[in-house]
Design a protein around this motif. Structure first.
Motif, PDB file in Angstrom:
ATOM      1  N   LYS A  89       0.852  -1.188   0.000  1.00 22.84           N
ATOM      2  CA  LYS A  89       0.000   0.000   0.000  1.00 22.84           C
ATOM      3  C   LYS A  89       0.886   1.234   0.000  1.00 22.84           C
ATOM      4  O   LYS A  89       1.635   1.491   0.937  1.00 22.84           O
ATOM      5  N   GLU A  90       0.838   2.023  -1.086  1.00 20.40           N
ATOM      6  CA  GLU A  90       1.739   3.172  -1.235  1.00 20.40           C
ATOM      7  C   GLU A  90       1.272   4.370  -0.395  1.00 20.40           C
ATOM      8  O   GLU A  90       0.077   4.627  -0.263  1.00 20.40           O
ATOM      9  N   PHE A  91       2.227   5.095   0.154  1.00 18.86           N
ATOM     10  CA  PHE A  91       1.961   6.364   0.826  1.00 18.86           C
ATOM     11  C   PHE A  91       3.193   7.243   0.708  1.00 18.86           C
ATOM     12  O   PHE A  91       4.230   6.827   0.173  1.00 18.86           O
ATOM     13  N   GLU A  92       3.087   8.474   1.190  1.00 15.45           N
ATOM     14  CA  GLU A  92       4.175   9.434   1.032  1.00 15.45           C
ATOM     15  C   GLU A  92       4.793   9.802   2.376  1.00 15.45           C
ATOM     16  O   GLU A  92       4.093  10.107   3.343  1.00 15.45           O
ATOM     17  N   LEU A  93       6.130   9.760   2.410  1.00 13.57           N
ATOM     18  CA  LEU A  93       6.887  10.326   3.514  1.00 13.57           C
ATOM     19  C   LEU A  93       7.588  11.573   3.002  1.00 13.57           C
ATOM     20  O   LEU A  93       7.959  11.641   1.823  1.00 13.57           O
ATOM     21  N   LYS A  94       7.791  12.547   3.896  1.00 15.98           N
ATOM     22  CA  LYS A  94       8.454  13.790   3.493  1.00 15.98           C
ATOM     23  C   LYS A  94       9.677  14.025   4.368  1.00 15.98           C
ATOM     24  O   LYS A  94       9.867  13.377   5.395  1.00 15.98           O
ATOM     25  N   MET A  95      10.497  14.964   3.966  1.00 22.56           N
ATOM     26  CA  MET A  95      11.647  15.346   4.765  1.00 22.56           C
ATOM     27  C   MET A  95      11.962  16.807   4.506  1.00 22.56           C
ATOM     28  O   MET A  95      12.019  17.246   3.360  1.00 22.56           O
ATOM     29  N   ASP A  96      12.152  17.552   5.570  1.00 17.85           N
ATOM     30  CA  ASP A  96      12.545  18.944   5.420  1.00 17.85           C
ATOM     31  C   ASP A  96      13.977  19.038   4.908  1.00 17.85           C
ATOM     32  O   ASP A  96      14.722  18.060   4.882  1.00 17.85           O
ATOM     33  N   GLU A  97      14.366  20.225   4.543  1.00 14.10           N
ATOM     34  CA  GLU A  97      15.669  20.477   3.927  1.00 14.10           C
ATOM     35  C   GLU A  97      16.829  19.912   4.758  1.00 14.10           C
ATOM     36  O   GLU A  97      16.836  20.001   5.987  1.00 14.10           O
ATOM     37  N   LEU A  98      17.793  19.344   4.056  1.00 11.36           N
ATOM     38  CA  LEU A  98      19.054  18.911   4.655  1.00 11.36           C
ATOM     39  C   LEU A  98      20.194  19.707   4.038  1.00 11.36           C
ATOM     40  O   LEU A  98      20.149  20.038   2.847  1.00 11.36           O
ATOM     41  N   THR A  99      21.219  20.001   4.837  1.00 13.62           N
ATOM     42  CA  THR A  99      22.426  20.597   4.260  1.00 13.62           C
ATOM     43  C   THR A  99      23.201  19.519   3.511  1.00 13.62           C
ATOM     44  O   THR A  99      22.945  18.316   3.666  1.00 13.62           O
ATOM     45  N   ASP A 100      24.168  19.932   2.712  1.00 13.85           N
ATOM     46  CA  ASP A 100      24.990  18.954   1.990  1.00 13.85           C
ATOM     47  C   ASP A 100      25.695  18.018   2.961  1.00 13.85           C
ATOM     48  O   ASP A 100      25.767  16.800   2.745  1.00 13.85           O
ATOM     49  N   ASP A 101      26.229  18.567   4.036  1.00 21.01           N
ATOM     50  CA  ASP A 101      26.908  17.732   5.031  1.00 21.01           C
ATOM     51  C   ASP A 101      25.937  16.765   5.692  1.00 21.01           C
ATOM     52  O   ASP A 101      26.275  15.595   5.933  1.00 21.01           O
ATOM     53  N   GLU A 102      24.744  17.239   6.005  1.00 22.26           N
ATOM     54  CA  GLU A 102      23.766  16.357   6.650  1.00 22.26           C
ATOM     55  C   GLU A 102      23.380  15.197   5.748  1.00 22.26           C
ATOM     56  O   GLU A 102      23.244  14.054   6.215  1.00 22.26           O
ATOM     57  N   ARG A 103      23.210  15.464   4.457  1.00 23.50           N
ATOM     58  CA  ARG A 103      22.904  14.369   3.533  1.00 23.50           C
ATOM     59  C   ARG A 103      24.029  13.340   3.525  1.00 23.50           C
ATOM     60  O   ARG A 103      23.790  12.129   3.548  1.00 23.50           O
ATOM     61  N   GLN A 104      25.266  13.826   3.501  1.00 26.30           N
ATOM     62  CA  GLN A 104      26.386  12.891   3.432  1.00 26.30           C
ATOM     63  C   GLN A 104      26.518  12.098   4.733  1.00 26.30           C
ATOM     64  O   GLN A 104      26.878  10.920   4.718  1.00 26.30           O
ATOM     65  N   ILE A 105      26.229  12.737   5.858  1.00 23.12           N
ATOM     66  CA  ILE A 105      26.261  12.026   7.146  1.00 23.12           C
ATOM     67  C   ILE A 105      25.262  10.883   7.135  1.00 23.12           C
ATOM     68  O   ILE A 105      25.571   9.756   7.559  1.00 23.12           O
ATOM     69  N   ILE A 106      24.048  11.139   6.644  1.00 23.04           N
ATOM     70  CA  ILE A 106      23.036  10.082   6.558  1.00 23.04           C
ATOM     71  C   ILE A 106      23.489   8.985   5.603  1.00 23.04           C
ATOM     72  O   ILE A 106      23.365   7.790   5.894  1.00 23.04           O
ATOM     73  N   LEU A 107      24.036   9.374   4.458  1.00 23.31           N
ATOM     74  CA  LEU A 107      24.506   8.377   3.493  1.00 23.31           C
ATOM     75  C   LEU A 107      25.626   7.516   4.066  1.00 23.31           C
ATOM     76  O   LEU A 107      25.684   6.300   3.825  1.00 23.31           O
TER      77      LEU A 107
END
Length: 762
Positions: A732-750
Motif C-alpha cells: 500500500k503506497e503512501f508518502e513520507l516527506k523530509m525537510d531540507e538537509l544541508t549537503d553535510d547532513e545528507r552525506q552524514i546520513i549516506l
C-alpha cells in the motif's frame, strides 16, 4: 501580562514598536526621517550582528557558524570526546569546559560516575581543556561567571545553554554538533527568525524571574510562536531588572523551543562583569535605531503575578492566585491532562493534596541553573528569616549554583538564616532537575525553582507504580510556601522587606580547584578509562533500499527526550552506548527494546552475509511480497526499526535520545513534526532519517513493515518526498516527506553516522 503581535514589527530607537500594516513603511519613514526596508532593518537586530560575525559561509541565509567556546557536563562529555577521538581529534581547537554537575553523587552504578570524572580530567590535560570538579558549579553558572562575553557565541551539550542576558548568544545542542566544532567544522543552519521580547514596567515586590519566564512560556509554547527562532529581549523594562533576574528569565527560554536568546546590555550587566573580575568582557549591545522583528512578545512586567507551572510541562501555567481560588477545578484539569502523559499506567490524583481547602505541598526545592542564583536564595532567606518550615512532611532543599555563591551566602549570614528554618543547603548539583536528587515520595507533590517538570524527571517509574508530581515556581513563592508550613502561598501575600545584599565574587575558589590547561595540550597524557566507558559500535552506510518495522507508536501531543531515554539513574550509563540503550523508551513503551533487537537480528545477519529470514522468520513473507515489484536482496536492502511519534524531541539536548535508537538498529523516525531542531539534528548525526508525515490517519500501525525503495538515491538527489509502502499481504503506497538537509547532513546520513562521515572524508 503577555500579548503577542500577529505579524512582524519595527522597533524604533529601542522604544517604539510599529507593527506591520498597510502604511507601516510610511509610518516608519515619518518617524525616523528616511525609508527603511524590512531587509535592511532585519540586519539591525542584536542577533543578526552576532550571527554575522560568527558566520563563515559568506551567505547570511545559509549560516556556517564557528563558536568561541564550548561547554559540556559529565553525562555528555565522554560520548562527545569518544566520538571526536574516533574521528581524528588531536587537540581542542577552542576553549572547552568539562563540568561535573550531573553525575556528581557517585551513588549509582559502582565506580562509573567517578570514572567519567577522571576521563574528563585526563582528556582536559591531553587535549587542552578546562575541568571543573564535582560540586564546584553547575555548568551554566560556571559559564556565566567565567566564560560569557558580550557579542560572543557559546555552544553547549545541555539544552539550557543560555547566556543571552550577559550578551552572549548561546545554544544547546546534541553532542555531535560539538564534535563538529572540535574537528574544525561548522554549525550549519538557515538564518533564524528573530522575535522581540519587548519589556515594559518593573516587577512587583515578591515577583521573581521564574514568574516572568513561566508567564512567557505559557503564552508561546503551544502555538510555536518562537520555535527555532532567536528571542531578543529589548524595551525599557529590561533596565528595571538586575543581572541575576535577567539570567533567571533567560535560562528558561529553552522551554519555549526557541533556538537561542540575546538581551540588550547596560550598566547592570557591566556591573556583573566587573564583580567577576572580567570587565573587558563587557560591551554595550543594542538594536539599531530601526530594527525589524518577525514577531513581538509584549511583556508588561508590572502585571506579572507569581506563577506556577502545574504537572507535567512548563507551559501548563496558572497564577498561584488562580490555583488557590479554583483549586478543585484546576487539579481536575491537571489530572485530565496527565492521563495523556501517563498512559493510564498509574492511578493519578491530586485531590488528596487539598487540606482545609488549601493545596498542601510535600517538598520545595530551589536549585540549579534557574533557581540557584545569589539573589533568588537571598530573597528566599529574607522571606524565611525567623520562621520555621515545620516538622511535618514538607521539606526544603536549597542548592546554590556555584561554590562562590555558597561561600558568599556563608559570609553574609543567609546560609545560617536558611538552615535555622529547617531548610537543608546542599552543594552545586543539577540532580533535582532531572531525577537524580531529592526524589519525592510516591504520590508526593514537589514545587521547584528548576527548569523542567516533565514526567519521569523527578524519579517516577510508572511501570513500577511510582508517580510523583513536580510544579515549577519561583524561589520567592517557594519560600513563602515553606514559611506557611507547606501550604501553597504566593510571595506577594507576605509583607517582606528584601535586603538585596551586594554580591562579592571570590575568584580564588576556582583558581584553587579548577584545572585550566590555558589551551595547552599534553599529547603524552593517557586517557583514564573505566569499565563502563565503551566505544560506539560500528555502523553501516545507508543501503539502496530500506525495510523498516514500526516498533513503537506514540500519539501523545508531545514526546519528550525523557520519554525517549529516561534521565535519573540511567544517566550513569551515558558513557556506555549499548548499556544505555537497554533503557530506551523504557518508561513510555517497555516493549520497544525487545522488539527493536528482534529486527536488528536480521540486519546483523545481512551485514554478515547471512540469511535475514533465518534470523527473523517473519521477514520472509515481507521480502517475498516486496520482490514481486522490486529487485531487492540482502546486498541492496537494509532492515531496521522506526518509531512514530506526533511531535518528538521536546526538552533535553541529549543525543542519546537518538543514538540509543540507532545502536538498537533504528534507521528512521516518522513524525508529524519535530519539537526541536536539536532532536532532529541528533537523528541526522546518528545517520537516522528524520521523516515527516502529514497529520491525520496513519497509513501504518505498530508492528507494520514499511518499504522505502531507492532511499539512498533520493537522499543524494535532495528529495523532499519519498515513496513508501506498507507491506502486509500486499503493498500500500503512501508518502513520507523530509525537510531540507544541508549537503553535510545528507552525506552524514549516506555514510551512516557522523563518525563514519569523518572517517570517509578526512
Amino acid at each position: 501580562m503577555i500579548k503577542l503581535s500577529k505579524g512582524g514589527a519595527y522597533l524604533l530607537n529601542g522604544v517604539d514598536i510599529i507593527e506591520d500594516g498597510v502604511d507601516v513603511c510610511k509610518e516608519v519613514a515619518s518617524k525616523v526621517g528616511r525609508e527603511v526596508s524590512v531587509e535592511e532593518a532585519k540586519k539591525n537586530t542584536i542577533a543578526y550582528g552576532i550571527l554575522e560575525k560568527h558566520n563563515t559561509s559568506g551567505n547570511m541565509e545559509k549560516l556556517k557558524i564557528k563558536f568561541d567556546k564550548m561547554t559540556s557536563h559529565d553525562i555528555t562529555f565522554v560520548g562527545i570526546i569518544q566520538t571526536a577521538r574516533a574521528s581524528g581529534l588531536e587537540k581542542f581547537p577552542l576553549p572547552y569546559v568539562l563540568t561535573n554537575c550531573h553525575n556528581s553523587l557517585c551513588a549509582v552504578g559502582g565506580t562509573i560516575n567517578e570514572d567519567d570524572h577522571m576521563f574528563g580530567l585526563t582528556a582536559a590535560k591531553k587535549y587542552g581543556g578546562i575541568y571543573v570538579p564535582p560540586h564546584q558549579a553547575v555548568i551554566h553558572q560556571f559559564a556565566r561567571e567565567e566564560l560569557a562575553e558580550a557579542g560572543k557565541m557559546i555552544l553547549g551539550s545541555d539544552s539550557h545553554t543560555r547566556y543571552g542576558a550577559l550578551g552572549t548568544m548561546a545554544m544547546g545542542e546534541g553532542g555531535p554538533e560539538l564534535v563538529k566544532q572540535l574537528l574544525n567544522r561548522t554549525y550549519d543552519i538557515n538564518m533564524p527568525g528573530v522575535v522581540a521580547i519587548y519589556m515594559t514596567g518593573e516587577p512587583a515586590k515578591g515577583v521573581g524571574p521564574q514568574d516572568v519566564a513561566l508567564a512567557i512560556i505559557g503564552e508561546v509554547f503551544a502555538n510555536g510562536y518562537v520555535k527555532n527562532k532567536v528571542m531578543e529581549f529589548v524595551g525599557p523594562g529590561v533596565s528595571s531588572l538586575s543581572a541575576d533576574f535577567r539570567i533567571g528569565v533567560d535560562v528558561m527560554t529553552t522551554e519555549t523551543t526557541c533556538l537561542s536568546s540575546i538581551w540588550r546590555t547596560d550598566d547592570r550587566i557591566k556591573e556583573f562583569y566587573d564583580i567577576h573580575g572580567r570587565s573587558q568582557s563587557y560591551a554595550e549591545l543594542n538594536p539599531g535605531d530601526v530594527a525589524y522583528y518577525d514577531g513581538v512578545v509584549y511583556v508588561d512586567l508590572s502585571k506579572i503575578k507569581p506563577m506556577i507551572a502545574m504537572p507535567f510541562h512548563p507551559s501548563n501555567t496558572y497564577t498561584i492566585e488562580e490555583v488557590n481560588a479554583n483549586l478543585k477545578d484546576i487539579l481536575a484539569d491537571v489530572e485530565k491532562k496527565a492521563l495523556v502523559s501517563l498512559d493510564g499506567q498509574v492511578d493519578y490524583s491530586l485531590q488528596n493534596k487539598i487540606r482545609d481547602g488549601k493545596l498542601y505541598v510535600d517538598q520545595g526545592i530551589i536549585a540549579g541553573c534557574a533557581g540557584g542564583g545569589f539573589e533568588n536564595i537571598c530573597a528566599a532567606a529574607d522571606i524565611l528569616k525567623g520562621r520555621s518550615i515545620g516538622a511535618d512532611e514538607f521539606t526544603l532543599s536549597v542548592y546554590p549554583a556555584s561554590t562562590p555563591i555558597y561561600v558568599e551566602l556563608a559570609r553574609n549570614g543567609r546560609l545560617a538564616d536558611l538552615m535555622a528554618t529547617g531548610a537543608i543547603v546542599k552543594t552545586a548539583f543539577c540532580g533535582p532537575c532531572f531525577g537524580a536528587g531529592d526524589t519525592p515520595a510516591n504520590n508526593a507533590f514537589s514545587i521547584r525553582h528548576s527548569t523542567r517538570n516533565f514526567p519521569n524527571r523527578e524519579g517516577s517509574k510508572l511501570q513500577n507504580g511510582q508517580i510523583a508530581s513536580v510544579a515549577l515556581m519561583d524561589a520567592r513563592s517557594i519560600a513563602a510556601t515553606a514559611a506557611n508550613k507547606g501550604y501553597l502561598t504566593s510571595a506577594t501575600d507576605l509583607d517582606v522587606e528584601f535586603s538585596g545584599p551586594t554580591y562579592h565574587f571570590d575568584s580564588s575558589i576556582y583558581a584553587n580547584r579548577v584545572f585550566d590547561s590555558k589551551g595547552v595540550a599534553d599529547p603524552s597524557q593517557e586517557i583514564q578509562f573505566g569499565p563502563n566507558i565503551k566505544d560506539w559500535p560500528e555502523m553501516v552506510a545507508l543501503p539502496e533500499n530500506l525495510v523498516i518495522k514500526v516498533v513503537s507508536e506514540i500519539h501523545d501531543p508531545v514526546t519528550t527526550t525523557d520519554e525517549l531515554i529516561p534521565s535519573g539513574e540511567t544517566s550513569s550509563y551515558r558513557s556506555n552506548p549499548l548499556g544505555l540503550a537497554e533503557f530506551a523508551l523504557s518508561r513510555k513503551d517497555p516493549a520497544y527494546v525487545g522488539k527493536a533487537k528482534e529486527v536488528q537480528k536480521a540486519e546483523k545477519a545481512r551485514e554478515a552475509g547471512e540469511c535475514m529470514g533465518e534470523a527473523l522468520p517473519e521477514l520472509r513473507d515481507i521480502m517475498h511480497t516486496i520482490k514481486e515489484s522490486f529487485d531487492v536482496s540482502k546486498e541492496n536492502t537494509g532492515v531496521g526499526s522506526t518509531i512514530f511519534a506526533v511531535k518528538p524531541g521536546d526538552g533535553s539536548a541529549r543525543e542519546q535520545a537518538a543514538s540509543c535508537q540507532k545502536v538498537l538498529g533504528g534507521w528512521a523516525n516518522i513524525a508529524n513534526e519535530y519539537a526541536t531542531k536539536r532532536y532532529r539534528s541528533n537523528l541526522i548525526n546518528w545517520g537516522m532519517l528524520p521523516f515527516i508525515i502529514d497529520k491525520g490517519d496513519l497509513p501504518f500501525a505498530n508492528d507494520d513493515y514499511i518499504f522505502i525503495p531507492n532511499v539512498q538515491d533520493a537522499i543524494t538527489k535532495k528529495a523532499t518526498s519519498f515513496k513508501a509502502y506498507v507491506v502486509n499481504k500486499g503493498m500500500k503506497e503512501f508518502e513520507l516527506k523530509m525537510d531540507e538537509l544541508t549537503d553535510d547532513e545528507r552525506q552524514i546520513i549516506l555514510d551512516g553516522c557522523l563518525i563514519n562521515y569523518y572517517k570517509s572524508h578526512h
